[in-house]
Design a protein around this motif. Structure first.
Motif, PDB file in Angstrom:
ATOM      1  N   ARG A  43       2.369   1.446  -3.518  1.00 43.35           N
ATOM      2  CA  ARG A  43       1.382   1.743  -4.468  1.00 43.35           C
ATOM      3  C   ARG A  43       1.092   3.129  -4.564  1.00 43.35           C
ATOM      4  NH1 ARG A  43      -4.540   1.877  -5.384  1.00 43.35           N
ATOM      5  NH2 ARG A  43      -4.654   1.459  -2.884  1.00 43.35           N
ATOM      6  N   GLU A  58       0.667  -1.243   0.221  1.00 43.75           N
ATOM      7  CA  GLU A  58      -0.072   0.049   0.004  1.00 43.75           C
ATOM      8  C   GLU A  58       0.962   1.401   0.130  1.00 43.75           C
ATOM      9  OE1 GLU A  58      -3.868   0.718   0.634  1.00 43.75           O
ATOM     10  OE2 GLU A  58      -3.027  -0.625  -1.136  1.00 43.75           O
ATOM     11  N   TYR A  78      -4.149  -3.544  -9.796  1.00 43.05           N
ATOM     12  CA  TYR A  78      -3.828  -2.194 -10.092  1.00 43.05           C
ATOM     13  C   TYR A  78      -2.672  -1.915 -11.026  1.00 43.05           C
ATOM     14  CZ  TYR A  78      -5.590  -2.412  -5.029  1.00 43.05           C
ATOM     15  OH  TYR A  78      -6.479  -2.273  -4.077  1.00 43.05           O
ATOM     16  N   TRP A 126       3.800   5.131  -6.048  1.00 42.69           N
ATOM     17  CA  TRP A 126       3.978   5.127  -7.426  1.00 42.69           C
ATOM     18  C   TRP A 126       2.832   5.510  -8.219  1.00 42.69           C
ATOM     19  CZ3 TRP A 126       0.328   1.523  -9.960  1.00 42.69           C
ATOM     20  CH2 TRP A 126       0.679   1.251 -11.240  1.00 42.69           C
ATOM     21  N   MET A 174       0.409  -2.727 -10.725  1.00 42.32           N
ATOM     22  CA  MET A 174       1.365  -2.213  -9.800  1.00 42.32           C
ATOM     23  C   MET A 174       2.883  -3.100 -10.514  1.00 42.32           C
ATOM     24  SD  MET A 174       2.038  -2.035  -5.761  1.00 42.32           S
ATOM     25  CE  MET A 174       3.589  -1.763  -5.120  1.00 42.32           C
ATOM     26  N   TYR A 234      -1.757  -7.434  -6.460  1.00 42.02           N
ATOM     27  CA  TYR A 234      -1.504  -5.986  -6.936  1.00 42.02           C
ATOM     28  C   TYR A 234      -1.052  -5.627  -8.177  1.00 42.02           C
ATOM     29  CZ  TYR A 234      -2.386  -3.738  -2.230  1.00 42.02           C
ATOM     30  OH  TYR A 234      -3.032  -3.525  -1.030  1.00 42.02           O
TER      31      TYR A 234
END
Length: 368
Positions: free
Chosen positions: A121, A118, A186, A124, A188, A182
């Motif tokens: 993320r 988290e 997302y 980023w 990521m 993730y």
């Protein structure tokens, strides 16, 4: 500023990773385009800042005594130091401890990884252009998530189904799935590595190789689980570190890479090899404790004990993908690596004594 953030950097593998980056006036760190290493470690029993004491005054090294569970502090460090890569080592990793008390393993390995993801993320997501493209989160995992192998089964690889058999490996499997999620949820930029059993300098003496080495020098019993024929693939820690750097630089996003030493051996073979090296490098004839114990050679100290619950029989890693896609190969054979390791423990008795003074009970079994 362009930094790499390392979690658990005062532990065994994390400190070796930082040492690889910072040695020779931080040559490798600079070659990889980083200005500094930011080390986040809560200094639990296995975290030892002395592992990195020779870099304390370096402008290329920053230490934060904080926990991966503290998401706000981690986020502040990422922002303050311009972090463009996270290498996540921090974990509870001792199987026996996970059997005795599973909850800390879930808290650190699962919740801690979630909070690291988290923090990374959110940072980023705010980046743009080349900075966003360059950002990486590398998650360091283990081959234990794959379960156990039979004598003739093919080695674990990136497509092996997960089948964890201990609370420790189950918690690491959970963290691996979070990292995967993730990427798919997302987008990521994550990479995961799964390694085989590491050994080398600075390893905490609850693990097999340092436990046997230090117990032997003190003429204490060398405890072997069951028949001692559990097989592991052994990886010299600096080879693991270079494998991680290769995956960080060349690994495909969202993918996993197995990093192994191509050195499958039975636990009892490992113990006997250590004893033979000690017979050569620190003979019983010059060891007062061994003389008092009345042993002729260190192998006489081997003691077989009841096997632990759920003890996986065999691990092995197929690291062809890491070799082909990341251009990595282990530099050490087991013979060269174990000699370096035993010699390091002989040459660093002060470090060993400092560990002992923490009153950690080395009588805990060390078979991994």
């Amino acid at each position: 500023m362009n930094s790499i953030l390392v979690t658990g950097g005062c532990g065994f593998i994390g400190s070796n990773f930082i040492r690889v980056l910072l040695r020779d006036d931080a040559k490798l760190l600079k070659e990889r385009g980083f200005d500094r290493v930011v080390n986040v470690d809560s200094l639990t029993y296995a975290g030892n800042p002395a592992n990195l004491s020779d870099f304390e005054s370096s402008d290329a090294y920053v230490f934060s005594h904080s926990s991966i569970l503290d998401q706000d502090t981690t986020a502040s460090l990422i922002k303050e130091h311009g972090v463009s890569a996270v290498v996540h080592f921090a974990a509870e990793s001792h199987v026996d401890r996970s059997i005795d008390t599973p909850e800390p393993f879930v808290e650190t390995n699962v919740t801690g990884t979630l909070r690291m993801l988290e923090a990374a993320r959110h940072h980023w997501a705010k980046l743009e252009g080349e900075a966003k493209e360059a950002f990486r989160f590398l998650h360091v995992s283990t081959d234990e998530v794959f379960g156990t192998l039979g004598p003739s089964d093919p080695a674990f690889c990136e497509t092996t189904p997960y089948a964890p058999n201990s609370p420790y490996s189950a918690s690491k499997a959970s963290s691996d799935f979070l990292v995967r999620a993730y990427y798919h949820t997302y987008g990521m930029p994550v990479v995961t590595t799964n390694c085989s059993n590491n050994y080398g300098p600075f390893q905490f003496p609850e693990k097999l190789i340092p436990l046997v080495t230090l117990n032997a020098l003190e003429a204490k019993p060398l405890p072997i689980y069951g028949d001692g024929k559990q097989i592991r693939d052994w990886l010299f820690v600096e080879d693991h570190c270079t494998g991680i750097l290769a995956a960080l630089e060349k690994g495909a996003l969202g993918e996993t890479y197995c990093i192994g030493g191509r050195s499958e051996m039975e636990n009892i073979q490992i113990v006997k090899r250590i004893c033979a090296l000690l017979d050569e490098l620190a003979p019983v004839s010059g060891n007062e404790a061994a003389q008092k114990a009345g042993i002729a050679k260190y192998e006489d100290l081997i003691t077989y004990v009841k096997d632990r619950p759920g003890h996986d029989r065999r691990y092995a890693i197929n690291c062809e993908r890491s070799e082909k896609e990341c251009g990595w190969v282990p530099a050490e054979t087991f013979e060269s690596g174990i000699r370096k390791t035993v010699q390091w423990y002989l040459d660093n008795q002060d470090w060993c004594r400092d560990i002992a003074e923490k009153k950690y009970a080395r009588e805990r079994l060390g078979n991994s």
